[in-house]
Design an enzyme around this catalytic site. Structure first.
Site, PDB file in Angstrom:
ATOM      1  N   GLY A 273      71.025  30.473  47.569  1.00 20.16           N
ATOM      2  CA  GLY A 273      70.747  30.615  46.149  1.00 20.16           C
ATOM      3  C   GLY A 273      70.129  31.911  45.692  1.00 20.16           C
ATOM      4  O   GLY A 273      69.986  32.132  44.483  1.00 20.16           O
TER       5      GLY A 273
ATOM      6  N   GLY B  65      74.850  32.694  50.533  1.00 20.09           N
ATOM      7  CA  GLY B  65      76.260  33.021  50.354  1.00 20.09           C
ATOM      8  C   GLY B  65      76.366  34.282  49.521  1.00 20.09           C
ATOM      9  O   GLY B  65      76.604  35.386  50.014  1.00 20.09           O
TER      10      GLY B  65
ATOM     11  N   CYS C  97      98.084  32.829  29.999  1.00 17.48           N
ATOM     12  CA  CYS C  97      98.182  32.274  28.649  1.00 17.48           C
ATOM     13  C   CYS C  97      96.988  31.405  28.313  1.00 17.48           C
ATOM     14  O   CYS C  97      97.105  30.182  28.191  1.00 17.48           O
ATOM     15  CB  CYS C  97      99.477  31.472  28.532  1.00 17.48           C
TER      16      CYS C  97
END
Ligand code: PLP
Length: 422
Positions: free
Chosen positions: A240, A276, A343
């Site tokens: 974190g 991470g 789109c």
């Protein structure tokens, strides 16, 4: 670390390789990772722990390319996994099973069996039901499973609501109030060895206070747990730690680890962390080409060949990523939106950004894209996923080939049916 990507005479380099040269050979879009940046961030954690017993488990979900994982495994890291697929990747890339911890809020029976079979270090268990299933599967397989409970320390990490996990209202972990009883019950369960306690409070935290708060709460629970005769080996404080995307002032891995060690108060439990983003985030960029420049009179759009299917963070979290031309040129800046070809109006990489004037075909680099970039990418709009490239010094290698149209339809088949009479 941050200088793994730098400009030399106006040209962007990754370590010793010109980004332009890679683009010429690989095409765009592609993710580009610096092995030096990965290793030096991991090393920052390792150095800060020094002789204190610890295991740095790289969070596989942040970047799960086999070559990246293999690099982390070779440097001595462990792996934090959240699925059977990540277990497969972690083992394939060379992590020893006894350096793998398995987190995740919904582990299925096949996943539990695979992890017990592999002999992972531990499960971070989310609930009593999950523990009962792990116990049942361990007995069936004739093996033992090592576990910790993931507790929810109910601290507010003050991050984006989608990436906070340690509040009472979040789906993750076990409420502190239930944990004591859970440990007591787990003591008598077959096939289960209780070895630790775990929490993970959120992501992209740029303040150390919530980590320290969480650790304090986990520690007091740990003392209660040990008072009735369970000895724990590990405190896993999750991942974190944030990074600098824009104007954040994120603490360094060293500051983070020192804050943790300063709050251990004489406890000598082995510490596991699961970083991470703080390892991978600034170790990668996304390189894209300008397809077109469109001026609607009210707004100027730079349309590039990377889109929200390649990098979801801007659309998903309104996340900021610095973007710069691979070749620095024009000093004149104008406000633009940098968008992909998908789109959806939500398909943008940057909005209202002051950007130098550029031309069709120019290369742009989207920074801080090493974590939750490729791993969150999809095939939306039937767009083949980007290539991934790893650099080491003067050399680079394509570590995931760009997907082909055939990759897009793998496993699908045409039945040549017409509809039954309505
Ligand atoms: C996502 C996650 C991590 C990694 O978080 P980062 O913010 O990338 O450091 C670690 N542990 C668990 C349980 C996670 O879910």
């Amino acid at each position: 670390m941050d200088n793994a990507f730098r400009y030399q005479d106006g040209e962007l380099f990754c370590e010793g390789v010109a980004v332009r040269d890679i683009a010429r050979q690989v095409g765009t879009p592609f993710y580009l990772y610096s092995s030096f940046a990965f290793c030096s961030r991991l090393n920052d954690y390792e150095k800060a722990f020094g002789n204190y017993p610890h295991l740095v488990c790289f969070a596989v979900k942040s970047n799960s390319n086999l070559a990246v994982l293999n690099l982390m495994a070779n440097q001595g890291a462990g792996a934090d996994i959240v699925s059977g697929g990540e277990l497969f990747r972690a083992l394939r890339s060379g992590f020893p099973a006894d350096r793998i911890v398995y987190s995740g809020v919904g582990k299925t029976i096949p996943e539990i069996r695979e992890a017990i079979g592999a002999g992972i270090l531990m499960f971070n268990v989310e609930s009593m039901q999950e523990l009962e299933e792990i116990s049942r599967q361990a007995r069936i397989l004739g093996k033992r499973a090592r576990i910790s409970f993931r507790v929810n320390p109910d601290v507010n990490p003050k991050t984006h609501p989608y990436i906070s996990t340690g509040l009472k209202k979040n789906k993750f972990g076990m409420p502190m109030g239930m944990a004591l009883e859970a440990y007591r019950m787990a003591m008598d369960m077959d096939g289960i060895d209780i070895i630790g306690i775990d929490c993970h409070i959120g992501s992209q935290l740029t303040d150390l206070a919530p980590f320290v708060d969480a650790l304090d709460r986990v520690k007091s629970l740990l003392v209660d747990i040990e008072s009735f005769g369970i000895e724990l080996d590990y405190i896993d404080i999750g991942g974190g730690l944030g990074i600098k995307y824009h104007e954040e002032n994120a603490p360094s891995p060293g500051e983070y680890v020192r804050a943790i060690l300063d709050h251990m108060d004489g406890l000598e439990h082995k510490i596991i962390i699961e970083p991470g983003r703080s390892i991978a985030g600034n170790a990668g960029i996304l390189v894209t080409s300008v397809i077109n420049i469109k001026d609607t009179g009210t707004k100027k759009f730079i349309i590039v060949d990377a889109a929200m299917n390649d990098l979801a963070r801007p659309s998903l979290y309104e996340a900021y990523h610095a973007i710069h031309p691979v070749s620095r040129g024009d000093a004149v800046h104008e406000a633009v939106d940098i968008v992909g070809p998908i789109c959806e109006s939500g398909d943008f990489l940057a909005r209202n950004r002051l950007f130098p004037r550029i031309a069709r075909g120019d290369l742009l680099s989207v920074f801080s894209a090493g974590a939750y970039g490729f791993t969150m990418s999809s095939n939306y709009n039937s767009r083949p996923r980007a290539a991934e490239v790893l650099v080491r010094g003067q050399e680079f290698a394509v570590v995931r080939a760009r997907e082909t149209y055939d990759d897009l339809i793998r496993g699908e088949k045409v039945l040549d049916w017409t509809c039954e009479r309505l």
